[in-house]
Write an enzyme that holds these catalytic residues in place. Structure first.
Site, mmCIF file in Angstrom:
data_model
loop_
_atom_site.group_PDB
_atom_site.id
_atom_site.type_symbol
_atom_site.label_atom_id
_atom_site.label_comp_id
_atom_site.label_asym_id
_atom_site.label_seq_id
_atom_site.Cartn_x
_atom_site.Cartn_y
_atom_site.Cartn_z
ATOM 1 N N GLU A 78 0.798 -1.227 0.000
ATOM 2 C CA GLU A 78 0.000 0.000 0.000
ATOM 3 C C GLU A 78 0.834 1.283 0.000
ATOM 4 O OE1 GLU A 78 -2.210 -3.380 1.797
ATOM 5 O OE2 GLU A 78 -0.273 -2.456 2.203
ATOM 6 N N ASP A 135 -2.461 -1.134 6.277
ATOM 7 C CA ASP A 135 -3.676 -1.020 7.088
ATOM 8 C C ASP A 135 -4.267 -2.371 7.444
ATOM 9 O OD1 ASP A 135 -4.544 -1.640 4.485
ATOM 10 O OD2 ASP A 135 -6.382 -0.479 4.702
#
Length: 385
Positions: free
Chosen positions: A142, A150
């Site tokens: 990410e 996350d």
């Protein structure tokens, strides 16, 4: 055994109730089983129902097709970029669900073939048993697209040996099934040709006793030995570089190491870091570092704030530019803003870490007797019907 199938035509999550066993199949094979709002809602619905059902003892989860789950639906986020908080509901529900997956009261087994990345891997790593094959591929990429690590991974990666967590979070490096076992991110390695038979055996076991489930899995599993060239054999070098205080210092350390004989593996690592979002990398490094000292609920609340502030472009629009370059136009030529690390200072990064007002925070249940409370529909975010 009686079998109940809860599904619609082309339903994104298939749920089977087979005596004392419950089988979840992520069913978006053409999209690599990415996680949409509907997927999150169904997973939460089934898991709550089954945890409260005395007749449900063993939960199995797998992916249809050639992937377990490639993570969040990036196009969903991109399409909502012009509407403020268009993805707030799915984000809230996903992080709330992550807490319940980590703390689930029934025995869960993930049967993982193919891609298991980002949010998709959050449906695998926390489970009591996570079975991977030689086709499994794990990554948390990410940061490279202007987002952050996350779905509980600031908690999970920060607890890996040394500074392996920073390495995986910042570089998005891929791990194979065998490497997942060696790193402690999965529990058992089973050759792919044996996985269907293992699933049948677990269903026929028909109970969730951990010792029985473990014994059954071990009948099919094999010991693993990682390849000599595996990055997991580079732990000292990873620790030396990824323990540095800043992304700039990490890169500087890697540059020095790359000049030494036998360190050719660092060259593509450096290349990847230098073409990644400076903002995404700095947010991610801080999040992993904070995660070491935070509880799971604290990590999830923090990640909810980060996600919402990033999607709101509080300090940068890099996440949308990263998605555009990767999945929309597919030119792999993102134009980051800011484009250099020196323009992403601590004061700028502090903005996305600031706590929300109490009623706007993610509501993680604090008492066991209320563990399924805090749902999105009961939050201040829900729009009155």
């Amino acid at each position: 055994m009686a079998q109940q199938v809860n599904s619609q035509d082309e339903e994104v999550v298939l749920a089977e109730e087979i005596s004392h066993v419950r089988l979840i199949t992520l069913n978006r094979p053409r999209q690599l089983n990415v996680i949409s709002s509907r997927v999150v809602s169904l997973l939460a619905q089934y898991l709550e129902k089954w945890e409260k059902d005395d007749n449900a003892e063993l939960i199995l989860i797998k992916g249809a097709g050639r992937a377990f789950s490639a993570g969040g639906d990036l196009r969903m986020f991109y399409d909502g970029r012009t509407s403020r908080d268009s993805c707030l509901e799915v984000v809230y529900r996903m992080y709330w669900l992550c807490y319940h997956i980590h703390t689930y009261k029934k025995t869960q087994v993930a049967l993982v073939q193919g891609i298991s990345m980002g949010g998709g891997a959050s449906l695998m790593v926390p489970l009591k048993f996570s079975v991977v094959t030689e086709k499994a591929v794990f990554a948390t990429p990410e940061a490279s697209i202007g987002f952050h690590t996350d779905c509980g991974f600031s908690y999970m990666l920060s607890r890996l040996p040394g500074h392996l967590g920073e390495y995986l979070a910042l570089t998005g490096a891929r791990l194979s099934g065998k490497e997942l076992i060696a790193a402690g991110l999965a529990t058992h390695f089973v050759p792919s040709e044996k996985l269907p038979e293992l699933e049948k055996r677990l269903v026929s076991l028909n109970n969730g006793a951990e010792t029985a489930v473990k014994s059954t899995i071990e009948e099919f599993s094999t010991d693993v030995q990682i390849d000599e060239e595996s990055v997991l054999n580079k732990q000292k070098m990873i620790d030396d570089s990824f323990s540095k205080d800043s992304v700039e210092e990490i890169i500087k350390s890697l540059e020095a190491e790359a000049t030494k004989e036998g360190n050719g593996w660092i060259v593509p690592v450096l290349k990847g870091l230098k073409r990644s979002s400076p903002t995404g990398l700095k947010i991610t490094l801080r999040s992993i570092r904070e995660g070491r000292k935070q509880s799971l609920p604290e990590c999830l609340k923090k990640e909810f704030r980060l996600t919402m502030n990033i999607l709101r472009t509080a300090i940068s629009g890099d996440v949308y530019e990263g998605i555009r370059a990767l999945t929309i136009d597919k030119d792999n030529s993102p134009k980051w803003d800011p484009s250099t690390f020196d323009r992403v200072d601590d004061e700028r990064v502090n903005v996305v870490f600031q706590p929300f007002e109490e009623d706007l925070e993610l509501k993680i249940p604090e008492r066991e007797d209320c563990r399924w409370e805090g749902k999105y529909e009961n939050s201040v975010y829900a729009v009155p019907k």
